[in-house]
Design a protein around this motif. Structure first.
Motif, short mmCIF file in Angstrom:
data_model
loop_
_atom_site.label_atom_id
_atom_site.label_comp_id
_atom_site.label_asym_id
_atom_site.label_seq_id
_atom_site.Cartn_x
_atom_site.Cartn_y
_atom_site.Cartn_z
N LEU A 402 0.83 -1.21 0.00
CA LEU A 402 0.00 0.00 0.00
C LEU A 402 0.87 1.26 0.00
CD1 LEU A 402 -2.99 -0.69 2.44
CD2 LEU A 402 -3.15 0.08 0.07
N LYS A 403 1.89 1.27 0.84
CA LYS A 403 2.78 2.43 0.91
C LYS A 403 3.52 2.65 -0.41
CE LYS A 403 5.21 3.05 4.72
NZ LYS A 403 6.04 2.78 5.91
N GLU A 404 4.01 1.57 -1.00
CA GLU A 404 4.74 1.68 -2.27
C GLU A 404 3.86 2.25 -3.37
OE1 GLU A 404 8.17 -1.79 -2.33
OE2 GLU A 404 6.16 -2.27 -3.05
N LEU A 405 2.64 1.72 -3.49
CA LEU A 405 1.77 2.15 -4.57
C LEU A 405 1.26 3.57 -4.35
CD1 LEU A 405 -0.30 -1.08 -5.39
CD2 LEU A 405 1.98 -0.38 -6.17
N LEU A 406 0.92 3.92 -3.12
CA LEU A 406 0.45 5.27 -2.85
C LEU A 406 1.56 6.30 -3.05
CD1 LEU A 406 -2.35 6.43 -1.96
CD2 LEU A 406 -2.14 3.95 -1.91
N LEU A 407 2.80 5.90 -2.78
CA LEU A 407 3.90 6.84 -2.94
C LEU A 407 4.09 7.22 -4.41
CD1 LEU A 407 5.85 8.36 -1.15
CD2 LEU A 407 7.54 6.54 -1.52
N ILE A 408 3.72 6.35 -5.34
CA ILE A 408 3.78 6.69 -6.76
C ILE A 408 2.84 7.86 -7.05
CG2 ILE A 408 3.27 5.84 -9.10
CD1 ILE A 408 4.17 3.06 -8.05
N PHE A 409 1.73 7.93 -6.31
CA PHE A 409 0.81 9.05 -6.44
C PHE A 409 1.23 10.24 -5.59
CE2 PHE A 409 -1.54 5.16 -7.35
CZ PHE A 409 -2.10 5.46 -8.58
N GLY A 410 2.36 10.10 -4.91
CA GLY A 410 2.88 11.20 -4.10
C GLY A 410 2.30 11.28 -2.71
N VAL A 411 1.64 10.21 -2.26
CA VAL A 411 0.99 10.20 -0.95
C VAL A 411 1.76 9.29 0.00
CG1 VAL A 411 -1.09 9.55 0.32
CG2 VAL A 411 -1.28 10.69 -1.91
N LYS A 412 2.10 9.81 1.16
CA LYS A 412 2.83 9.05 2.17
C LYS A 412 1.84 8.49 3.18
CE LYS A 412 7.14 11.71 1.90
NZ LYS A 412 8.09 12.56 2.67
N LEU A 413 1.81 7.16 3.29
CA LEU A 413 0.96 6.51 4.28
C LEU A 413 1.77 6.19 5.52
CD1 LEU A 413 -1.23 3.91 2.32
CD2 LEU A 413 -1.98 6.04 3.38
N THR A 414 1.26 6.61 6.65
CA THR A 414 1.87 6.25 7.93
C THR A 414 0.75 5.95 8.91
OG1 THR A 414 1.94 8.58 8.61
CG2 THR A 414 3.93 7.68 7.60
N ALA A 415 1.06 5.12 9.89
CA ALA A 415 0.07 4.87 10.95
C ALA A 415 -0.17 6.19 11.65
CB ALA A 415 0.61 3.83 11.92
N THR A 416 -1.43 6.64 11.64
CA THR A 416 -1.72 7.99 12.12
C THR A 416 -2.78 7.97 13.21
OG1 THR A 416 -2.36 10.22 11.44
CG2 THR A 416 -3.51 8.40 10.37
N GLY A 417 -2.87 9.08 13.91
CA GLY A 417 -3.89 9.23 14.94
C GLY A 417 -5.15 9.84 14.35
N GLN A 418 -5.78 10.71 15.10
CA GLN A 418 -7.06 11.28 14.67
C GLN A 418 -6.85 12.36 13.61
OE1 GLN A 418 -8.61 12.55 18.41
NE2 GLN A 418 -9.61 10.61 18.82
N ILE A 419 -7.86 12.47 12.74
CA ILE A 419 -7.80 13.47 11.70
C ILE A 419 -8.26 14.81 12.27
CG2 ILE A 419 -8.08 11.85 9.81
CD1 ILE A 419 -11.02 12.39 9.77
N ASP A 420 -7.98 15.91 11.55
CA ASP A 420 -8.29 17.23 12.07
C ASP A 420 -9.79 17.54 11.97
OD1 ASP A 420 -8.77 19.04 9.49
OD2 ASP A 420 -7.14 17.66 9.06
N ASP A 421 -10.22 18.53 12.75
CA ASP A 421 -11.64 18.87 12.85
C ASP A 421 -12.23 19.31 11.51
OD1 ASP A 421 -11.74 18.22 15.51
OD2 ASP A 421 -11.38 20.25 16.22
N GLU A 422 -11.47 20.09 10.72
CA GLU A 422 -12.00 20.58 9.46
C GLU A 422 -12.29 19.42 8.50
OE1 GLU A 422 -13.64 23.07 6.84
OE2 GLU A 422 -12.99 23.58 8.87
N THR A 423 -11.38 18.45 8.49
CA THR A 423 -11.59 17.28 7.64
C THR A 423 -12.82 16.50 8.10
OG1 THR A 423 -9.22 17.09 7.19
CG2 THR A 423 -10.55 15.13 6.81
N ILE A 424 -12.98 16.35 9.41
CA ILE A 424 -14.15 15.65 9.96
C ILE A 424 -15.43 16.34 9.52
CG2 ILE A 424 -15.37 15.01 12.08
CD1 ILE A 424 -12.59 14.87 13.44
N LYS A 425 -15.47 17.67 9.62
CA LYS A 425 -16.68 18.42 9.25
C LYS A 425 -17.01 18.25 7.77
CE LYS A 425 -16.05 21.91 12.87
NZ LYS A 425 -15.68 23.32 13.15
N GLN A 426 -15.99 18.25 6.93
CA GLN A 426 -16.22 18.08 5.50
C GLN A 426 -16.75 16.69 5.19
OE1 GLN A 426 -12.40 19.17 3.85
NE2 GLN A 426 -12.94 21.34 3.72
N LEU A 427 -16.22 15.68 5.88
CA LEU A 427 -16.70 14.32 5.66
C LEU A 427 -18.13 14.15 6.17
CD1 LEU A 427 -13.48 12.29 6.56
CD2 LEU A 427 -14.54 12.49 4.32
N ILE A 428 -18.44 14.80 7.29
CA ILE A 428 -19.81 14.73 7.80
C ILE A 428 -20.78 15.40 6.82
CG2 ILE A 428 -21.35 15.67 9.59
CD1 ILE A 428 -19.14 15.11 11.62
#
Length: 469
Positions: A402-428
């Motif tokens: 997953l990390k290898e393939l996403l990095l081709i798209f320029g996205v770094k995957l890491t084990a992460t904690g909670q997402i920020d409030d603005e992102t939560i509101k947009q998803l809601i």
């Protein structure tokens, strides 16, 4: 076998670099008189993705992308800001590097500036004059476009048709100077007070097109593998580069021409550009949009296709990326109770995913089919994490792919904690809209993705609320 759509031949061709295992790639960079907008970033992101895929399949990529740090726009902007042209260039080169770093664009092997190559530009022009392809008039130097027999081939137009268009954009002063309306400037005589360099033709500065011919041949080779840029550069910029370069070296300039589609905006899908005043700068957008989301949004459309910029499409990208991140986090969580060892079935399936991804991307860097494979991998990962017993090495190998393939798209995957409030509101907000449209599958997916990240959704008569565990 990788195939690339070559603008010059208008066909997909098998990719064979001049030197096995090495790719020499030149991408036209920005004119640094302002912050880059999303349309400018499209090219940088698209060809960074191409570069990353080439490296993924084993190539060493020499990647050169220039800065145009002197031209009419820069002289005008510097005058308006009451600073020098070099000061203006330094300001916006710093901004460009900050913005592209934010969206995880790999640094170019080299970022040459036009003004650092003035002696080489002058020598290149002198060679063209000696070979009868250029002539000087009152301090200007022009290229004889009609003398180059392949002129118009890249843009697929005859020189007579091009002349009609050129005649409409030639000033009276240029008409008197040029031997032919199709001829274009290699060197421009300086006006009083303008930045300039001494040359055999008097004080002046290089034309726009000549710098890329000089820097690609200087820093890469007379014949390079890939030359890339936006569709708007096909004519006249890249057409002129071919004419200049091949007349000067006597060799084929580029083996594969790649051009990215535009970013469009609004109901009429209007091209985003500074001249139309309908642009959004990267500098501004990353103040309120996660740069990883912007990168994912831009990188997951095949480079030749247009991208429709909208808030809704950004939210879709955000939701899709969150879904991938959730799967990654769930894998990380299951490591806590995983047994030692691997799982042969998982290993075989991962090999199939990798093969399918390469097959998709080998078709002219078809990122849309490539990301579809990633989504299937995510589904597989989710099913695996739901099993009663999982193997630690198997989890690690799923995460690694997953990390290898996403990095081709320029996205770094890491084990992460909670997402920020603005992102939560947009998803809601996205979930609320899905519920209104009775798209309960999407609504449930967003709820589950948020729950996996420790965000509990509560539907109340007063609206949707959330809390963090």
């Amino acid at each position: 076998m990788l195939k690339i759509y070559n603008t010059l031949t208008r066909t997909k061709e098998e990719f064979h670099p001049v030197h096995p295992g090495v790719v020499n790639m030149y991408v036209c960079g920005p004119t640094v008189y302002n912050y880059i907008h999303i349309g400018n970033a499209r090219s940088a992101i698209a060809f960074d993705t191409v570069r990353r895929y080439l490296e993924f399949i084993g190539y060493h990529v020499n990647y050169v992308s220039n800065f145009t740090d002197v031209d009419d726009k820069m002289i005008k902007a510097a005058r308006e800001q009451e600073i020098t042209v070099p000061e203006l260039a330094d300001k916006y080169i710093r901004a460009f590097l900050e913005d592209t770093t934010a969206v995880n664009i790999e640094p170019a092997t080299m970022h040459p500036r036009a003004t650092d190559n003035i002696p080489e530009i002058i020598k290149f022009i002198q060679r063209l004059i000696q070979r009868g392809y250029a002539y000087a008039v009152d301090g200007d130097v022009y290229y004889r476009a009609r003398k180059f027999k392949h002129y118009g081939q890249l843009s697929g137009q005859s020189i007579d048709d091009l002349e009609v268009g050129a005649s409409e954009h030639v000033s009276a002063d240029e008409v008197n100077k040029k031997a032919d309306p199709m001829d274009f400037a290699l060197w421009k005589a300086a006006k009083p007070g303008e930045i300039s360099w001494d040359s055999p033709w008097g004080a002046g500065r290089p034309g726009w097109h000549i710098e890329c011919s000089v820097m690609s041949t200087k820093y890469l080779a007379d014949t390079i593998d890939i030359h890339a840029g936006g569709q708007d550069l096909e004519f006249p910029h890249h057409e002129n580069e071919i004419a200049q370069s091949e007349a000067a070296t006597g060799k084929k300039f580029v083996n594969y021409w790649m051009h990215n589609g535009f970013v469009t905006i609004g109901k009429d899908n209007e091209k985003m550009s500074k001249s139309l005043h309908n642009f959004v700068t990267v500098h501004d957008i990353i103040k309120h949009v996660d740069p990883q989301v912007l990168r994912f949004f831009m990188a997951t459309t095949q480079y030749r296709r247009p991208i429709q910029y909208s808030e809704d499409n950004l939210v879709d990208a955000q939701n899709n990326l969150a879904h991938i991140q959730t799967a990654f986090n769930n894998l990380e969580y299951r490591k806590n109770d995983a047994t030692d060892g691997d799982d042969t079935t998982v290993a075989n399936q991962l090999a199939t995913f990798r093969s399918s991804f390469i097959e998709a991307m080998d078709d002219d860097i078809n990122v849309q089919n490539g990301i579809a494979v990633v989504y299937e991998l995510v589904k597989f990962a989710n099913r695996y994490t739901e099993k009663e017993t999982v193997a630690k090495d198997a989890i690690g190998n799923i995460q690694k792919l997953l990390k290898e393939l996403l990095l081709i798209f320029g996205v770094k995957l890491t084990a992460t904690g909670q997402i920020d409030d603005e992102t939560i509101k947009q998803l809601i907000a996205k979930r609320d809209e899905a519920r209104r449209q009775k798209n309960f599958a999407l609504s449930d997916q967003i709820r589950d993705d948020l729950k996996a990240q420790g965000i509990i959704i509560e539907d109340t008569p007063q609206g949707t609320r959330y809390r963090k565990e």
